[in-house]
Design an enzyme around this catalytic site. Structure first.
Site, PDB file in Angstrom:
ATOM      1  CB  SER A  41      -8.187   3.182   3.099  1.00  0.00           C
ATOM      2  OG  SER A  41      -7.308   2.601   4.056  1.00  0.00           O
ATOM      3  CB  SER A  76      -8.136   0.086   5.837  1.00  0.00           C
ATOM      4  OG  SER A  76      -8.896   1.267   5.820  1.00  0.00           O
ATOM      5  CE  LYS A 122      -3.933   1.752   2.776  1.00  0.00           C
ATOM      6  NZ  LYS A 122      -4.763   1.458   3.979  1.00  0.00           N
TER       7      LYS A 122
HETATM    8  N1  GLN Z   1     -12.727   3.325   6.809  1.00  0.00           N
HETATM    9  C1  GLN Z   1     -12.146   3.743   8.045  1.00  0.00           C
HETATM   10  C2  GLN Z   1     -11.794   5.202   7.979  1.00  0.00           C
HETATM   11  O1  GLN Z   1     -12.136   5.782   7.034  1.00  0.00           O
HETATM   12  C3  GLN Z   1     -10.958   2.885   8.360  1.00  0.00           C
HETATM   13  C4  GLN Z   1      -9.756   3.287   7.645  1.00  0.00           C
HETATM   14  C5  GLN Z   1      -8.587   2.426   7.919  1.00  0.00           C
HETATM   15  O2  GLN Z   1      -8.706   1.357   8.522  1.00  0.00           O
HETATM   16  N2  GLN Z   1      -7.424   2.918   7.526  1.00  0.00           N
HETATM   17  O3  GLN Z   1     -11.204   5.770   8.842  1.00  0.00           O
END
Ligand code: GLN
Length: 473
Positions: free
Chosen positions: A143, A167, A68
């Site tokens: 994400s 994510s 990532k």
């Molecule tokens: N979707 C969650 C957020 O927007 C989790 C994001 C993540 O785990 N990096 O914060």
């Protein structure tokens, strides 16, 4: 160890050089997904040659692994899918990068994400959204959607993502692959760009439990460069039992609400039936503070983000968007105004608000207390003789691009089943358990802190049963 450089222990043939060539073809084929932000054939070939020159094949010998793009690398840029880091190249490699390489993996590519890992669909990328690997008009989740889509489409064998609130598990569930969120402290965060430091943890994707689990084993263990990394030896991949006799698996009622998608419920019910048939004892349990998780998370994560993201000021990293005249404040405002996208700006504003003098007690301090209540729910079920919990990974299957973009709260609710584990510092995993209307459904195991071994065992047994049932149909 025998000298089998360039072979992986599964017996698949292939030198580093051959893998580099093959991976280039696979990455080119995956291009339409927009899952990758940077890769090059030259770098791949250099990686392949490096692996071939290793005197002893490592545990991940010649496995192409993508990262990532919030994990820093010397040889490729690290942008966090943000304009504010466009073109930024780190002067050092993240610890996980060094460990993957020492294990014989090839670093294949840097993958797309929601800007600074804030989002659940990979639509909040400054460099365009990533497509779902099976249906282009759907999102892959987020994400870490670039990593998930790439692995699901066969572009890489495995990939790293990051987890602050789900994510890795949520996109794994949407894309029909395995995603692991390790215990907080199990894997070094040195070189992971910080979002919510008390929640962040690097996670991994593979098309099966074994691949993702082996990557976890290779990168786990204490790192003197990360004060929050736990003083534990690296994890070893456990023996996989033939059954689940002796396992008690709790099914928390809060994760099966009345409005749960019917197809998701059906696939999870079938998975529970498999677990029972395999010999596990299934126990209904309750985690009464589950409903506090989303509001708690969306106070704490933005609060930490607003502090972590203060460093992007047009001076220390990336481009400077100067207005031409005015003082240093004007330069900060211009750089941060242009450099950050709307979701990141929203988080910074919310985070600054909940930390401000008049609101700190009402929001931030209260959220810290709620976090402990959530964590205590897990402690009590695990102390009550439950080894693992089983739940759906997400309340729905992959949704259409654009559907939740204008409604941040709807987007935030995609994490209801995943963010409690981050708040409680425990480990969790998503494994495919079937399909609903043709789309993948993920089932989630949650284990106590440092309980990864039993979680990998149960997930491997379930994975085999799900595969067998699919073949029989
Ligand atoms: N979707 C969650 C957020 O927007 C989790 C994001 C993540 O785990 N990096 O914060």
């Amino acid at each position: 160890m025998t000298a089998t450089a360039g072979r992986d222990p599964s017996g698949r043939k292939g030198s580093g050089a051959a893998t580099a060539r093959e991976t280039g073809v696979r990455l080119a084929k995956a291009e339409p997904l927009n899952a990758v932000l940077h890769w090059s054939q030259e770098l791949l070939e250099a990686e392949g040659a490096r692996v071939d020159a290793m005197p002893v094949a490592g545990p991940l010998a010649a496995m192409p692994v993508a990262l990532k793009d919030n994990i820093v690398t010397v040889e490729q840029p690290t942008t966090c899918a943000s304009r504010i880091l466009e073109g930024y190249v780190s002067p050092y490699n993240a610890t996980v990068v060094e460990r993957l390489r020492a294990a014989g993996a090839l670093i294949a590519a840097k993958t797309n994400l929601d800007e600074f890992a804030m989002g659940s669909s990979t639509e909040h990328s400054a460099f365009g959204r990533t497509q779902h690997p099976e249906q282009p008009d759907l999102v892959p989740g987020g994400s870490s959607g670039g990593s998930a889509a790439l692995v699901a489409s066969g572009g890489a064998d495995a990939a790293l993502g990051s987890e602050t609130g789900g994510s890795v598990r949520q996109p794994a569930s949407f894309c029909g692959i395995v995603g692991i969120k390790p215990t907080y402290g199990r894997v070094s965060r040195y070189g992971l760009v910080a979002f919510g430091s008390s929640l962040d943890q690097i996670g991994m994707f593979g098309r099966d439990v074994r691949t993702a689990g082996r990557v976890l084993c290779a990168i786990s263990g204490r790192d003197p460069n990360d004060a929050t990394s736990a003083d534990r030896p690296p994890l070893e991949f456990p023996e996989i039992p033939n059954d689940l006799l002796g396992f008690t698996i709790g099914v928390p009622k809060e994760y099966f609400p009345d409005d749960l998608d019917a197809g998701v419920r059906a696939a999870c019910d079938r998975a529970i039936a498999h677990l029972r048939k395999a010999g596990a004892k299934i126990k209904q349990v309750s985690l009464p503070h589950t409903g506090l998780a989303i509001p708690t998370y969306y106070i704490l994560a933005p609060a930490e983000a607003s502090s972590n993201l203060a460093r992007y000021d047009g001076v220390r990293y990336g481009p400077r968007y100067a207005p031409g005249e005015g003082d240093v404040q004007a330069m900060y405002r211009a750089t941060r105004g242009v450099g950050f996208g709307p979701e990141v700006r929203r988080r910074i504003i919310v985070g600054t608000y909940v930390l401000s003098a008049g609101y700190y007690d009402a929001y931030y301090r209260k959220a810290l207390r709620a976090r402990w209540l959530i964590a205590r729910d897990f402690d009590s079920v695990f102390a009550g003789g439950v080894d693992l919990l089983f739940t759906p990974s997400t309340p729905t299957t992959a949704f259409r691009a654009g559907d939740k973009l204008e409604d941040p709260v709807a987007m935030y609710l995609a994490d209801v089943f995943s963010c409690p584990a981050n708040l409680a510092w425990v480990t969790a995993l998503s494994v495919p358990v079937g399909r609903s209307d043709g789309l993948p459904v993920g089932g989630q195991f949650i284990a106590p802190q440092f309980g990864e071994a039993r979680m990998l065992q149960a997930a491997s047994v379930l994975e085999a049963l799900v595969d067998r049932a699919a073949e029989a149909r």
